[in-house]
Design a protein around this motif. Structure first.
Motif, PDB file in Angstrom:
ATOM      1  N   ALA A   2       0.857  -1.186   0.000  1.00  0.00           N
ATOM      2  CA  ALA A   2       0.000   0.000   0.000  1.00  0.00           C
ATOM      3  C   ALA A   2       0.893   1.235   0.000  1.00  0.00           C
ATOM      4  CB  ALA A   2      -0.905   0.001   1.217  1.00  0.00           C
ATOM      5  N   ASN A   3       0.620   2.116  -0.933  1.00  0.00           N
ATOM      6  CA  ASN A   3       1.387   3.356  -1.014  1.00  0.00           C
ATOM      7  C   ASN A   3       0.534   4.532  -0.566  1.00  0.00           C
ATOM      8  OD1 ASN A   3       3.619   1.996  -2.068  1.00  0.00           O
ATOM      9  ND2 ASN A   3       2.861   2.191  -4.158  1.00  0.00           N
ATOM     10  N   THR A   4       1.203   5.505   0.031  1.00  0.00           N
ATOM     11  CA  THR A   4       0.565   6.748   0.447  1.00  0.00           C
ATOM     12  C   THR A   4       1.079   7.853  -0.465  1.00  0.00           C
ATOM     13  OG1 THR A   4       0.543   5.967   2.734  1.00  0.00           O
ATOM     14  CG2 THR A   4       0.227   8.330   2.381  1.00  0.00           C
ATOM     15  N   TYR A   5       0.181   8.725  -0.914  1.00  0.00           N
ATOM     16  CA  TYR A   5       0.535   9.778  -1.860  1.00  0.00           C
ATOM     17  C   TYR A   5       0.393  11.140  -1.186  1.00  0.00           C
ATOM     18  CZ  TYR A   5      -0.395   5.773  -4.754  1.00  0.00           C
ATOM     19  OH  TYR A   5      -0.403   4.512  -5.263  1.00  0.00           O
ATOM     20  N   THR A   6       1.364  12.005  -1.455  1.00  0.00           N
ATOM     21  CA  THR A   6       1.351  13.352  -0.896  1.00  0.00           C
ATOM     22  C   THR A   6       1.670  14.350  -2.002  1.00  0.00           C
ATOM     23  OG1 THR A   6       2.212  12.451   1.175  1.00  0.00           O
ATOM     24  CG2 THR A   6       2.285  14.837   0.911  1.00  0.00           C
ATOM     25  N   TRP A   7       0.813  15.359  -2.139  1.00  0.00           N
ATOM     26  CA  TRP A   7       1.034  16.412  -3.128  1.00  0.00           C
ATOM     27  C   TRP A   7       1.773  17.576  -2.489  1.00  0.00           C
ATOM     28  CZ3 TRP A   7      -0.067  16.350  -8.273  1.00  0.00           C
ATOM     29  CH2 TRP A   7      -0.909  15.338  -8.736  1.00  0.00           C
ATOM     30  N   LEU A  32       4.381  15.028  -6.794  1.00  0.00           N
ATOM     31  CA  LEU A  32       3.574  13.977  -6.196  1.00  0.00           C
ATOM     32  C   LEU A  32       4.525  12.919  -5.652  1.00  0.00           C
ATOM     33  CD1 LEU A  32       0.882  12.631  -5.513  1.00  0.00           C
ATOM     34  CD2 LEU A  32       0.857  11.679  -7.837  1.00  0.00           C
ATOM     35  N   ASN A  33       4.501  12.729  -4.344  1.00  0.00           N
ATOM     36  CA  ASN A  33       5.370  11.773  -3.669  1.00  0.00           C
ATOM     37  C   ASN A  33       4.561  10.538  -3.284  1.00  0.00           C
ATOM     38  OD1 ASN A  33       7.705  13.604  -3.473  1.00  0.00           O
ATOM     39  ND2 ASN A  33       6.380  14.746  -2.085  1.00  0.00           N
ATOM     40  N   ALA A  34       5.174   9.376  -3.456  1.00  0.00           N
ATOM     41  CA  ALA A  34       4.565   8.114  -3.024  1.00  0.00           C
ATOM     42  C   ALA A  34       5.504   7.461  -2.023  1.00  0.00           C
ATOM     43  CB  ALA A  34       4.333   7.193  -4.209  1.00  0.00           C
ATOM     44  N   GLU A  35       4.922   6.913  -0.976  1.00  0.00           N
ATOM     45  CA  GLU A  35       5.703   6.229   0.052  1.00  0.00           C
ATOM     46  C   GLU A  35       5.055   4.878   0.328  1.00  0.00           C
ATOM     47  OE1 GLU A  35       7.185   6.932   4.657  1.00  0.00           O
ATOM     48  OE2 GLU A  35       6.475   8.623   3.467  1.00  0.00           O
ATOM     49  N   SER A  36       5.869   3.828   0.270  1.00  0.00           N
ATOM     50  CA  SER A  36       5.384   2.472   0.484  1.00  0.00           C
ATOM     51  C   SER A  36       5.312   2.151   1.968  1.00  0.00           C
ATOM     52  CB  SER A  36       6.326   1.476  -0.201  1.00  0.00           C
ATOM     53  OG  SER A  36       5.943   0.150   0.080  1.00  0.00           O
ATOM     54  N   ASP A  37       4.479   1.185   2.303  1.00  0.00           N
ATOM     55  CA  ASP A  37       4.439   0.695   3.677  1.00  0.00           C
ATOM     56  C   ASP A  37       5.512  -0.376   3.898  1.00  0.00           C
ATOM     57  OD1 ASP A  37       3.313  -1.319   2.173  1.00  0.00           O
ATOM     58  OD2 ASP A  37       1.523  -1.541   3.425  1.00  0.00           O
ATOM     59  N   GLN A  38       6.259  -0.697   2.854  1.00  0.00           N
ATOM     60  CA  GLN A  38       7.355  -1.664   2.961  1.00  0.00           C
ATOM     61  C   GLN A  38       8.680  -0.925   3.101  1.00  0.00           C
ATOM     62  OE1 GLN A  38       7.321  -4.981   0.252  1.00  0.00           O
ATOM     63  NE2 GLN A  38       5.164  -4.627  -0.221  1.00  0.00           N
ATOM     64  N   GLN A  39       9.638  -1.566   3.752  1.00  0.00           N
ATOM     65  CA  GLN A  39      10.928  -0.931   4.004  1.00  0.00           C
ATOM     66  C   GLN A  39      12.066  -1.760   3.422  1.00  0.00           C
ATOM     67  OE1 GLN A  39      10.818  -0.508   8.296  1.00  0.00           O
ATOM     68  NE2 GLN A  39       9.901   1.514   8.118  1.00  0.00           N
ATOM     69  N   ASP A  40      13.164  -1.037   3.103  1.00  0.00           N
ATOM     70  CA  ASP A  40      14.355  -1.709   2.602  1.00  0.00           C
ATOM     71  C   ASP A  40      15.157  -2.294   3.765  1.00  0.00           C
ATOM     72  OD1 ASP A  40      15.797   0.406   3.790  1.00  0.00           O
ATOM     73  OD2 ASP A  40      16.137   1.442   1.885  1.00  0.00           O
ATOM     74  N   ALA A  41      16.305  -2.860   3.456  1.00  0.00           N
ATOM     75  CA  ALA A  41      17.130  -3.539   4.473  1.00  0.00           C
ATOM     76  C   ALA A  41      17.595  -2.597   5.581  1.00  0.00           C
ATOM     77  CB  ALA A  41      18.339  -4.189   3.804  1.00  0.00           C
ATOM     78  N   ALA A  97       4.529   1.580  -9.887  1.00  0.00           N
ATOM     79  CA  ALA A  97       5.434   0.739 -10.673  1.00  0.00           C
ATOM     80  C   ALA A  97       6.894   1.006 -10.304  1.00  0.00           C
ATOM     81  CB  ALA A  97       5.204   0.976 -12.163  1.00  0.00           C
ATOM     82  N   GLN A  98       7.243   2.280 -10.079  1.00  0.00           N
ATOM     83  CA  GLN A  98       8.610   2.612  -9.670  1.00  0.00           C
ATOM     84  C   GLN A  98       8.956   1.959  -8.340  1.00  0.00           C
ATOM     85  OE1 GLN A  98       9.744   6.811  -9.795  1.00  0.00           O
ATOM     86  NE2 GLN A  98       8.189   7.165 -11.368  1.00  0.00           N
ATOM     87  N   ILE A  99       8.034   2.031  -7.401  1.00  0.00           N
ATOM     88  CA  ILE A  99       8.276   1.437  -6.080  1.00  0.00           C
ATOM     89  C   ILE A  99       8.357  -0.085  -6.186  1.00  0.00           C
ATOM     90  CG2 ILE A  99       7.233   1.028  -3.812  1.00  0.00           C
ATOM     91  CD1 ILE A  99       6.371   3.993  -3.835  1.00  0.00           C
ATOM     92  N   ALA A 100       7.501  -0.682  -6.997  1.00  0.00           N
ATOM     93  CA  ALA A 100       7.544  -2.133  -7.179  1.00  0.00           C
ATOM     94  C   ALA A 100       8.900  -2.573  -7.724  1.00  0.00           C
ATOM     95  CB  ALA A 100       6.418  -2.584  -8.115  1.00  0.00           C
ATOM     96  N   LEU A 101       9.478  -1.783  -8.631  1.00  0.00           N
ATOM     97  CA  LEU A 101      10.803  -2.114  -9.166  1.00  0.00           C
ATOM     98  C   LEU A 101      11.905  -1.932  -8.128  1.00  0.00           C
ATOM     99  CD1 LEU A 101      10.706  -0.742 -12.818  1.00  0.00           C
ATOM    100  CD2 LEU A 101      10.957  -3.124 -12.084  1.00  0.00           C
ATOM    101  N   LEU A 102      11.717  -1.008  -7.208  1.00  0.00           N
ATOM    102  CA  LEU A 102      12.690  -0.856  -6.127  1.00  0.00           C
ATOM    103  C   LEU A 102      12.642  -2.057  -5.180  1.00  0.00           C
ATOM    104  CD1 LEU A 102      12.180   2.919  -5.224  1.00  0.00           C
ATOM    105  CD2 LEU A 102      14.180   1.901  -6.350  1.00  0.00           C
TER     106      LEU A 102
END
Length: 113
Positions: A2-7, A32-41, A97-102
């Motif tokens: 789930a991504n959160t979007y902020t303008w 427009l910023n998107a932030e995932s609920d998932q985190q990197d290492a 899609a960008q976040i999914a690729l990350l």
């Protein structure tokens, strides 16, 4: 995922005076910023950003809002209404899609030691 979007629509170009009004917005620099609920290492949220400009019709200022009364929410409303639902949805889809690729890269660049 789930991504959160902020303008962010806080940067604008204005006419100093136009039709007897001061500081009339005619162009918005949006982000427009998107932030995932998932985190990197490292524990950081995955993020993606899209940005651009959107012209505002300064010749139709029947409902003029004085510059001092403008808020990010007000200007974001102008931008999203001007873009339309389909374009906003497309921007969000692109950020998803960008976040999914990350999160799950299909290609990784490495250096040979």
């Amino acid at each position: 995922m789930a991504n959160t979007y902020t303008w962010d629509c806080k940067t604008v170009d204005t006419y100093p005076t136009h039709d007897s009004h001061s500081d009339v917005v005619y162009n918005v620099h949006w982000r427009l910023n998107a932030e995932s609920d998932q985190q990197d290492a490292e524990g950081n949220d995955y993020t993606a950003t899209s940005y651009g400009t959107h012209s505002v019709n300064a010749d139709d200022i029947e409902n003029f809002v004085p510059f001092a009364d403008l808020t990010n929410d007000t200007v974001t409303g102008w931008v999203t209404a001007g873009m339309g639902e389909d374009e906003v949805a497309s921007l969000k889809s692109g950020l998803d899609a960008q976040i999914a690729l990350l999160i799950t890269p299909t290609s990784v660049t490495k250096n040979i030691g």
